[in-house]
Design a protein around this motif. Sequence first.
Motif, mmCIF file in Angstrom:
data_model
loop_
_atom_site.group_PDB
_atom_site.id
_atom_site.type_symbol
_atom_site.label_atom_id
_atom_site.label_comp_id
_atom_site.label_asym_id
_atom_site.label_seq_id
_atom_site.Cartn_x
_atom_site.Cartn_y
_atom_site.Cartn_z
ATOM 1 N N UNK A 189 0.734 -1.111 -0.179
ATOM 2 C CA UNK A 189 -0.029 0.181 -0.110
ATOM 3 C C UNK A 189 0.780 1.279 0.063
ATOM 4 N N UNK A 190 0.731 2.164 -1.058
ATOM 5 C CA UNK A 190 1.198 3.442 -1.258
ATOM 6 C C UNK A 190 2.887 3.146 -1.328
ATOM 7 N N UNK A 191 3.293 2.006 -1.777
ATOM 8 C CA UNK A 191 4.679 1.901 -2.244
ATOM 9 C C UNK A 191 4.731 1.241 -3.352
ATOM 10 N N UNK A 192 5.981 1.197 -3.917
ATOM 11 C CA UNK A 192 6.040 0.418 -5.307
ATOM 12 C C UNK A 192 5.767 -1.045 -5.026
ATOM 13 N N UNK A 193 4.948 -1.373 -6.141
ATOM 14 C CA UNK A 193 4.301 -2.487 -6.195
ATOM 15 C C UNK A 193 2.762 -2.381 -6.094
ATOM 16 N N UNK A 232 -2.403 0.609 -7.458
ATOM 17 C CA UNK A 232 -3.057 2.051 -7.744
ATOM 18 C C UNK A 232 -2.838 3.086 -6.859
ATOM 19 N N UNK A 233 -1.648 3.162 -6.278
ATOM 20 C CA UNK A 233 -1.398 4.230 -5.458
ATOM 21 C C UNK A 233 -1.235 5.526 -6.164
ATOM 22 N N UNK A 234 -1.977 6.815 -5.448
ATOM 23 C CA UNK A 234 -1.659 8.040 -6.156
ATOM 24 C C UNK A 234 -0.241 8.605 -5.940
ATOM 25 N N UNK A 235 0.482 8.132 -4.791
ATOM 26 C CA UNK A 235 1.798 8.732 -4.415
ATOM 27 C C UNK A 235 2.856 7.925 -5.153
ATOM 28 N N UNK A 236 2.811 7.393 -6.359
ATOM 29 C CA UNK A 236 3.990 6.611 -7.160
ATOM 30 C C UNK A 236 4.879 7.657 -7.847
ATOM 31 N N UNK A 237 4.227 8.723 -8.102
ATOM 32 C CA UNK A 237 4.978 9.581 -8.740
ATOM 33 C C UNK A 237 5.798 10.816 -8.165
ATOM 34 N N UNK A 265 2.723 15.891 -10.000
ATOM 35 C CA UNK A 265 2.958 14.358 -9.770
ATOM 36 C C UNK A 265 1.469 13.919 -9.178
ATOM 37 N N UNK A 266 0.980 14.561 -8.313
ATOM 38 C CA UNK A 266 -0.148 14.098 -7.809
ATOM 39 C C UNK A 266 -1.522 14.009 -8.780
ATOM 40 N N UNK A 267 -1.497 15.033 -9.662
ATOM 41 C CA UNK A 267 -2.519 14.990 -10.735
ATOM 42 C C UNK A 267 -2.237 13.660 -11.505
ATOM 43 N N UNK A 268 -0.900 13.387 -11.781
ATOM 44 C CA UNK A 268 -0.451 12.099 -12.635
ATOM 45 C C UNK A 268 -1.228 10.939 -11.645
ATOM 46 N N UNK A 300 -4.260 6.283 -10.154
ATOM 47 C CA UNK A 300 -4.864 5.588 -9.091
ATOM 48 C C UNK A 300 -6.580 5.259 -9.137
ATOM 49 N N UNK A 301 -7.157 6.331 -9.898
ATOM 50 C CA UNK A 301 -8.487 6.430 -10.120
ATOM 51 C C UNK A 301 -8.817 5.410 -11.285
#
Length: 320
Positions: free
Chosen positions: A121-125, A128-133, A139-142, A147-148
């Motif tokens: 969760x919210x890490x690499x792997x 669908x985490x919104x925090x990968x970028x 980065x959050x828009x991307x 994630x959506x």
Amino acid sequence: MTSLAPDRPQSRAAEPATEGRRSTLEHVLVIAFMIVPLLAVAAAVPVAWGWGLGWVDVALFVVFYMVSGLGVTVGYHRHFTHGSFKARRGLRVALAVAGSLALQGSVVSWVADHRRHHAYSDKEGDPHSPWLYGTGPRALVKGFWHSHMGWLLERDKTNARRFAPDLLADPAIRRVGDNFLWFALTSLLLPGLLGGLLTWSVGGALTALLWAGLVRVALLHHVTWSINSVCHIWGDRPFAARDRSANVWWLALLSFGESWHNLHHADPTCARHGAKRGQVDISARLIRIFEVFGWAHSVRWPTTRRLDRLSRGTAVEHAV
């Protein structure tokens, strides 16, 4: 309350998180299930303006939204993914079928994806985490798009042998999963059939297909996807969790309690996500009804002691 999948061999963790790629047909169907309901929403506005929205359409919309939505939240999520309660065979199969009506994938693939989400969760792997970028505005828009909806366009398949071996070993549930496309077609066509019969008109069939079929699926899709995106970016975080999961109150009714997402990630196997006063959790209410009638047992209800511990900053460990 530590395992995402009861009785799952720990050696499975050595297997890769993904396995192969979706076939072209599977990829096309995913895109169709994403796009066609959205096109129906665009068409619904002029249709409502010209023909109106009848009570039959509204009633069928509500019934199919509740059955398919609770099939996902109570069935796919709390029962099959996290083992929040045990169900008698008939209820177990019914929940798998009801979840299939949401057009969010087969029970096996949905559970595998979600267990993988919790594992990373919210890490690499995390699929669908919104925090990968990154954490900047761009980065959050991307990340929000990814994630959506964006993650659904990726063709790597989650390894079901690692994340859902218990479902693969259940012949009845595997059969429901194998027949997902038939349940998806039923979910779209049955509202139209009922609308036509109840109004005894072709127009009634078409408007019911539009509203209780396609528009209902589109709304449920975006509510579910918002748990992945909105509930991992904004909201309150009263409980300790090892990620950025948060509570978003205004999604609670439409998501049947899933948007009390912070407690869920702090204690994944808990059957109630909205555990504080005033937090409406329709899914937990339904599980309680199943328990009263004896259809569900071994329900993992929250306790005051456990909630206090989570509030003080100790998240519950969970196996992958």
